[in-house]
Design a protein around this motif. Structure first.
Motif, PDB file in Angstrom:
ATOM      1  N   LEU A 127      33.842  47.577  38.084  1.00 54.32           N
ATOM      2  CA  LEU A 127      32.888  46.472  38.090  1.00 54.32           C
ATOM      3  C   LEU A 127      33.001  45.468  36.973  1.00 54.32           C
ATOM      4  CD1 LEU A 127      29.726  48.586  38.914  1.00 54.32           C
ATOM      5  CD2 LEU A 127      31.405  47.596  40.604  1.00 54.32           C
ATOM      6  N   PRO A 128      32.774  44.328  37.232  1.00 53.34           N
ATOM      7  CA  PRO A 128      32.707  43.127  36.286  1.00 53.34           C
ATOM      8  C   PRO A 128      31.482  43.507  35.211  1.00 53.34           C
ATOM      9  CG  PRO A 128      31.763  42.146  38.160  1.00 53.34           C
ATOM     10  CD  PRO A 128      32.663  43.446  38.577  1.00 53.34           C
ATOM     11  N   PRO A 129      31.566  42.987  33.843  1.00 52.74           N
ATOM     12  CA  PRO A 129      32.601  42.249  33.570  1.00 52.74           C
ATOM     13  C   PRO A 129      33.734  43.050  32.986  1.00 52.74           C
ATOM     14  CG  PRO A 129      30.905  42.739  31.829  1.00 52.74           C
ATOM     15  CD  PRO A 129      30.637  43.035  32.912  1.00 52.74           C
ATOM     16  N   PHE A 130      35.041  42.453  33.420  1.00 51.84           N
ATOM     17  CA  PHE A 130      36.231  43.224  33.106  1.00 51.84           C
ATOM     18  C   PHE A 130      36.610  43.264  31.799  1.00 51.84           C
ATOM     19  CE2 PHE A 130      36.315  41.572  37.778  1.00 51.84           C
ATOM     20  CZ  PHE A 130      36.135  42.802  38.319  1.00 51.84           C
ATOM     21  N   THR A 131      37.417  44.590  31.486  1.00 49.34           N
ATOM     22  CA  THR A 131      38.047  44.676  30.279  1.00 49.34           C
ATOM     23  C   THR A 131      39.839  44.628  30.872  1.00 49.34           C
ATOM     24  OG1 THR A 131      38.444  47.031  30.608  1.00 49.34           O
ATOM     25  CG2 THR A 131      36.699  46.040  29.463  1.00 49.34           C
ATOM     26  N   ARG A 132      40.612  44.423  29.813  1.00 42.54           N
ATOM     27  CA  ARG A 132      41.906  44.448  30.396  1.00 42.54           C
ATOM     28  C   ARG A 132      42.256  45.646  31.098  1.00 42.54           C
ATOM     29  NH1 ARG A 132      46.157  41.792  29.916  1.00 42.54           N
ATOM     30  NH2 ARG A 132      45.407  40.534  28.296  1.00 42.54           N
ATOM     31  N   GLU A 133      41.758  46.886  30.770  1.00 43.31           N
ATOM     32  CA  GLU A 133      42.169  48.035  31.463  1.00 43.31           C
ATOM     33  C   GLU A 133      41.589  48.125  32.842  1.00 43.31           C
ATOM     34  OE1 GLU A 133      40.904  52.813  31.507  1.00 43.31           O
ATOM     35  OE2 GLU A 133      40.640  51.613  29.454  1.00 43.31           O
ATOM     36  N   LEU A 142      48.474  41.521  36.815  1.00 42.66           N
ATOM     37  CA  LEU A 142      47.468  40.771  36.158  1.00 42.66           C
ATOM     38  C   LEU A 142      48.281  39.671  35.217  1.00 42.66           C
ATOM     39  CD1 LEU A 142      44.354  40.796  35.262  1.00 42.66           C
ATOM     40  CD2 LEU A 142      44.995  42.176  33.499  1.00 42.66           C
ATOM     41  N   TRP A 143      47.237  38.651  35.273  1.00 38.34           N
ATOM     42  CA  TRP A 143      47.931  37.291  34.647  1.00 38.34           C
ATOM     43  C   TRP A 143      46.719  36.928  33.588  1.00 38.34           C
ATOM     44  CZ3 TRP A 143      52.287  34.965  33.896  1.00 38.34           C
ATOM     45  CH2 TRP A 143      52.345  33.739  33.215  1.00 38.34           C
ATOM     46  N   GLY A 144      45.491  37.257  34.099  1.00 40.15           N
ATOM     47  CA  GLY A 144      44.332  37.055  32.948  1.00 40.15           C
ATOM     48  C   GLY A 144      43.309  37.484  33.694  1.00 40.15           C
ATOM     49  N   PHE A 145      42.199  37.310  32.817  1.00 38.66           N
ATOM     50  CA  PHE A 145      40.758  37.841  33.177  1.00 38.66           C
ATOM     51  C   PHE A 145      39.622  37.339  32.250  1.00 38.66           C
ATOM     52  CE2 PHE A 145      42.007  40.932  30.321  1.00 38.66           C
ATOM     53  CZ  PHE A 145      40.735  41.266  29.545  1.00 38.66           C
ATOM     54  N   GLN A 146      38.514  37.218  32.812  1.00 39.68           N
ATOM     55  CA  GLN A 146      37.148  36.920  32.019  1.00 39.68           C
ATOM     56  C   GLN A 146      36.107  37.068  32.746  1.00 39.68           C
ATOM     57  OE1 GLN A 146      37.029  32.636  30.630  1.00 39.68           O
ATOM     58  NE2 GLN A 146      35.492  33.268  29.129  1.00 39.68           N
ATOM     59  N   GLY A 147      35.030  37.871  32.301  1.00 41.24           N
ATOM     60  CA  GLY A 147      33.819  38.030  33.073  1.00 41.24           C
ATOM     61  C   GLY A 147      34.015  38.762  34.330  1.00 41.24           C
ATOM     62  N   ASN A 148      33.742  38.051  35.315  1.00 42.87           N
ATOM     63  CA  ASN A 148      33.757  38.393  36.953  1.00 42.87           C
ATOM     64  C   ASN A 148      35.025  37.952  37.513  1.00 42.87           C
ATOM     65  OD1 ASN A 148      32.874  35.857  37.080  1.00 42.87           O
ATOM     66  ND2 ASN A 148      31.611  36.566  38.782  1.00 42.87           N
ATOM     67  N   ARG A 149      36.027  37.112  36.848  1.00 44.52           N
ATOM     68  CA  ARG A 149      37.210  36.807  37.447  1.00 44.52           C
ATOM     69  C   ARG A 149      38.605  37.289  36.819  1.00 44.52           C
ATOM     70  NH1 ARG A 149      35.420  30.288  37.327  1.00 44.52           N
ATOM     71  NH2 ARG A 149      33.958  30.356  38.977  1.00 44.52           N
ATOM     72  N   ILE A 150      39.472  37.297  37.920  1.00 43.77           N
ATOM     73  CA  ILE A 150      40.919  37.763  37.638  1.00 43.77           C
ATOM     74  C   ILE A 150      41.691  36.937  37.905  1.00 43.77           C
ATOM     75  CG2 ILE A 150      42.457  39.722  38.036  1.00 43.77           C
ATOM     76  CD1 ILE A 150      40.051  41.770  38.170  1.00 43.77           C
TER      77      ILE A 150
END
Length: 154
Positions: A6-12, A76-84
């Motif tokens: 679930l968000p917020p996402f970490t790199r893992e 994976l290219w990038g992530f922040q909060g609830n977006r990937i």
């Protein structure tokens, strides 16, 4: 219904979410794949737009009828909060036996339950010779020891 991670996402957890999506799409089961999306999910896929699970199921069923022997790798290219953000490539052949490698990028947004509520995909198709294929695992889930897109230089 909750769909971890679930968000917020970490790199893992973002990496895990990407692999779960890849596994789902490699199953080529439109109904199962659609359950990763909200009932009102909105998509842009190339130049088409889908709204809701029913349209997603119809789209995927048609896609996999036309894109035979489909095999996909997501990264994976990038992530922040609830977006990937994801980059991907997949190989497939058409009904005439012509092979393609399709390259693309996706932007995903998730609700609090981990269901994807938005998907924006840009994709380009490159005709290839069968001898140029790089994705050779049996149809279904990509083996854990198969090279990634970066490992393959794609």
């Amino acid at each position: 219904m909750s769909r971890p991670p679930l968000p917020p996402f970490t790199r893992e957890t973002a990496t895990q979410k990407v692999r779960l999506a890849e596994d789902g799409w490699n199953s080529r089961d439109p109904e199962a794949v659609s359950r990763a999306y909200t009932p009102q999910s909105r998509w842009r896929n190339r130049d088409t737009f889908q709204n809701g699970r029913e349209e997603i199921v119809d789209f995927l069923a048609s896609k996999w009828r036309n894109e035979q022997e489909y095999r996909l790798i997501k990264e994976l290219w990038g992530f922040q909060g609830n977006r990937i953000a994801v980059r991907f490539a997949y190989e497939w052949r058409d009904e005439n036996g012509q092979w393609y490698r399709s390259y693309g990028n996706e932007n995903w947004q998730f609700d609090a339950d981990g269901l994807m509520e938005e998907r924006h995909a840009s994709i380009n198709d490159l005709p290839i010779e069968a001898s140029e294929r790089k994705f050779h695992w049996p149809q279904g889930r990509r083996p854990d020891d198969h090279p990634s897109l970066s490992d393959l230089g794609l």
